[in-house]
Scaffold this motif. Structure first.
Motif, PDB file in Angstrom:
ATOM      1  N   ILE A 186       0.879  -1.174   0.000  1.00 58.67           N
ATOM      2  CA  ILE A 186       0.000   0.000   0.000  1.00 58.67           C
ATOM      3  C   ILE A 186       0.910   1.215   0.000  1.00 58.67           C
ATOM      4  N   GLU A 187       0.812   2.036  -1.045  1.00 57.86           N
ATOM      5  CA  GLU A 187       1.732   3.161  -1.207  1.00 57.86           C
ATOM      6  C   GLU A 187       1.186   4.469  -0.639  1.00 57.86           C
ATOM      7  N   SER A 188       0.007   4.450  -0.030  1.00 59.01           N
ATOM      8  CA  SER A 188      -0.687   5.702   0.279  1.00 59.01           C
ATOM      9  C   SER A 188      -1.077   5.846   1.749  1.00 59.01           C
ATOM     10  N   LEU A 189      -0.218   5.385   2.654  1.00 59.60           N
ATOM     11  CA  LEU A 189      -0.449   5.602   4.082  1.00 59.60           C
ATOM     12  C   LEU A 189      -0.169   7.072   4.393  1.00 59.60           C
ATOM     13  N   ASP A 190      -1.177   7.768   4.932  1.00 59.75           N
ATOM     14  CA  ASP A 190      -0.989   9.215   5.083  1.00 59.75           C
ATOM     15  C   ASP A 190      -1.680   9.839   6.292  1.00 59.75           C
ATOM     16  N   ARG A 191      -2.275   9.018   7.196  1.00 60.89           N
ATOM     17  CA  ARG A 191      -2.953   9.621   8.341  1.00 60.89           C
ATOM     18  C   ARG A 191      -3.149   8.573   9.424  1.00 60.89           C
ATOM     19  N   PRO A 192      -3.235   9.009  10.679  1.00 62.15           N
ATOM     20  CA  PRO A 192      -3.372   8.051  11.776  1.00 62.15           C
ATOM     21  C   PRO A 192      -4.620   7.177  11.680  1.00 62.15           C
ATOM     22  N   SER A 193      -5.740   7.724  11.211  1.00 62.07           N
ATOM     23  CA  SER A 193      -6.949   6.907  11.115  1.00 62.07           C
ATOM     24  C   SER A 193      -6.778   5.770  10.124  1.00 62.07           C
ATOM     25  N   LYS A 216      -7.446  -8.887  10.583  1.00 61.88           N
ATOM     26  CA  LYS A 216      -8.563  -9.626   9.987  1.00 61.88           C
ATOM     27  C   LYS A 216      -8.087 -10.485   8.815  1.00 61.88           C
ATOM     28  N   ALA A 217      -7.201  -9.928   8.001  1.00 58.73           N
ATOM     29  CA  ALA A 217      -6.729 -10.638   6.802  1.00 58.73           C
ATOM     30  C   ALA A 217      -5.650 -11.664   7.129  1.00 58.73           C
ATOM     31  N   GLY A 218      -5.022 -11.509   8.275  1.00 57.56           N
ATOM     32  CA  GLY A 218      -3.914 -12.397   8.621  1.00 57.56           C
ATOM     33  C   GLY A 218      -2.636 -12.071   7.886  1.00 57.56           C
ATOM     34  N   ARG A 219      -2.549 -10.877   7.317  1.00 58.58           N
ATOM     35  CA  ARG A 219      -1.345 -10.455   6.598  1.00 58.58           C
ATOM     36  C   ARG A 219      -1.294  -8.933   6.553  1.00 58.58           C
ATOM     37  N   LEU A 220      -0.094  -8.394   6.610  1.00 63.92           N
ATOM     38  CA  LEU A 220       0.118  -6.954   6.513  1.00 63.92           C
ATOM     39  C   LEU A 220       0.996  -6.671   5.304  1.00 63.92           C
ATOM     40  N   PRO A 221       0.472  -5.957   4.299  1.00 65.50           N
ATOM     41  CA  PRO A 221       1.308  -5.616   3.145  1.00 65.50           C
ATOM     42  C   PRO A 221       2.457  -4.691   3.548  1.00 65.50           C
ATOM     43  N   GLU A 222       3.433  -4.571   2.684  1.00 73.81           N
ATOM     44  CA  GLU A 222       4.432  -3.528   2.860  1.00 73.81           C
ATOM     45  C   GLU A 222       3.756  -2.176   2.685  1.00 73.81           C
ATOM     46  N   LEU A 223       4.333  -1.142   3.290  1.00 74.80           N
ATOM     47  CA  LEU A 223       3.683   0.166   3.327  1.00 74.80           C
ATOM     48  C   LEU A 223       4.660   1.269   2.927  1.00 74.80           C
ATOM     49  N   LEU A 224       4.132   2.251   2.191  1.00 72.71           N
ATOM     50  CA  LEU A 224       4.841   3.493   1.935  1.00 72.71           C
ATOM     51  C   LEU A 224       4.027   4.641   2.511  1.00 72.71           C
ATOM     52  N   VAL A 225       4.712   5.613   3.091  1.00 72.40           N
ATOM     53  CA  VAL A 225       4.049   6.837   3.537  1.00 72.40           C
ATOM     54  C   VAL A 225       3.983   7.797   2.356  1.00 72.40           C
ATOM     55  N   GLN A 226       2.778   8.251   2.043  1.00 73.15           N
ATOM     56  CA  GLN A 226       2.612   9.231   0.964  1.00 73.15           C
ATOM     57  C   GLN A 226       2.753  10.633   1.541  1.00 73.15           C
ATOM     58  N   VAL A 227       3.667  11.409   0.967  1.00 73.80           N
ATOM     59  CA  VAL A 227       3.921  12.774   1.410  1.00 73.80           C
ATOM     60  C   VAL A 227       3.361  13.740   0.366  1.00 73.80           C
ATOM     61  N   ASN A 228       2.579  14.689   0.819  1.00 69.39           N
ATOM     62  CA  ASN A 228       2.011  15.719  -0.056  1.00 69.39           C
ATOM     63  C   ASN A 228       3.051  16.832  -0.178  1.00 69.39           C
ATOM     64  N   PRO A 259      -4.258  20.966  -1.122  1.00 71.13           N
ATOM     65  CA  PRO A 259      -5.401  20.547  -0.300  1.00 71.13           C
ATOM     66  C   PRO A 259      -6.261  19.461  -0.934  1.00 71.13           C
ATOM     67  N   GLN A 260      -6.246  19.361  -2.258  1.00 70.81           N
ATOM     68  CA  GLN A 260      -7.089  18.375  -2.941  1.00 70.81           C
ATOM     69  C   GLN A 260      -6.428  17.011  -3.049  1.00 70.81           C
ATOM     70  N   LYS A 261      -5.180  16.901  -2.617  1.00 75.58           N
ATOM     71  CA  LYS A 261      -4.443  15.649  -2.802  1.00 75.58           C
ATOM     72  C   LYS A 261      -4.284  14.898  -1.493  1.00 75.58           C
ATOM     73  N   SER A 262      -4.200  13.570  -1.631  1.00 71.80           N
ATOM     74  CA  SER A 262      -3.849  12.730  -0.490  1.00 71.80           C
ATOM     75  C   SER A 262      -2.385  12.972  -0.133  1.00 71.80           C
ATOM     76  N   GLY A 263      -2.012  12.524   1.047  1.00 71.20           N
ATOM     77  CA  GLY A 263      -0.632  12.638   1.481  1.00 71.20           C
ATOM     78  C   GLY A 263      -0.515  13.458   2.748  1.00 71.20           C
TER      79      GLY A 263
END
Length: 231
Positions: free
Chosen positions: A105-112, A123-135, A140-144
């Motif tokens: 998942i390349e779009s981790l960007d907030r605590p929630s 629930k899935a029994g697996r955690l994908p690799e993660l990237l933090v998306q930086v804006n 304001p209209q973009k994720s990150g």
């Protein structure tokens, strides 16, 4: 368009992109093996993904979890080494399904979203690799995560997810020189000891490679113009 024509077109486009990646790596004094191509297949049919797979491409990016779930589980049965990245802004209610189907998942960007990914992984029994998306453009209209909050969020994410946090991702503002944004991400990744930088798309991936991109996300230059999304 016939299947054969589509196959030849996508194969030729992939070959051209790989050649450009190789040239950009040579110019930057980098090993070609250090840069991976993410073929962005959003809105394109499963037949186009199959054509890319037949041409030797095994790493794909999708923006929407629902669309990814409709294509890739079936394809994995025939191509077990296929890898799928979720690259679009991720809704918290889609986190569990993303954990089920994605390799990254390349779009981790907030605590929630961190909360939802943690619950979804249980629930899935697996955690994908993660990237933090930086804006990087603080648009304001973009994720990150905003730039001034990025370091603290990266540190919190590393504490929470450990080595599953592999690196950073950004999408520079349209119409601006992307190089300062790529450079900012490179410096941020170096500061936190993160090896993966996902940056650069069809129009600017050579500039991203010059700034140490390890993943480049290319869609239109491989698959052509995107069809209108299905509602």
């Amino acid at each position: 368009m016939s299947d054969l024509i589509a196959q030849n077109l996508i194969s030729g486009n992939l070959a051209a992109i790989r050649h450009r990646i190789a040239q950009a790596c040579e110019k930057a004094g980098r090993a070609e093996a250090d840069v991976s191509l993410v073929a962005v297949s959003k809105f394109h049919p499963i037949e186009s993904v199959e054509a890319a797979l037949n041409a030797g491409q095994h790493l794909f990016g999708e923006n929407r979890v629902q669309e990814a779930a409709s294509k890739f589980p079936e394809l994995r049965q025939r191509w077990p080494d296929l890898r799928l990245h979720i690259i679009g802004g991720l809704q918290t209610n889609k986190a569990a399904e993303a954990c089920q189907i994605a390799d990254m998942i390349e779009s981790l960007d907030r605590p929630s979203l961190s909360d939802s990914i943690e619950k979804g992984a249980q629930k899935a029994g697996r955690l994908p690799e993660l990237l933090v998306q930086v804006n990087t453009g603080d648009e304001p209209q973009k994720s990150g995560v905003p730039r001034e909050e990025a370091d603290a969020f990266i540190e919190a994410s590393l504490e929470r997810f450990g080595p599953k946090i592999r690196g950073l991702m950004c999408i520079p503002p349209e119409g601006e020189d992307p190089t300062p944004h790529f450079r900012l991400l490179r410096q941020m990744g170096h500061r936190h000891g993160l090896p993966v930088l996902s940056m650069g798309m069809s129009a600017d991936f050579e500039k991203a490679i010059a700034e140490n991109a390890t993943l480049v996300r290319v869609g239109t230059a491989i698959f052509g113009s995107r069809p209108a999304p299905q509602s």
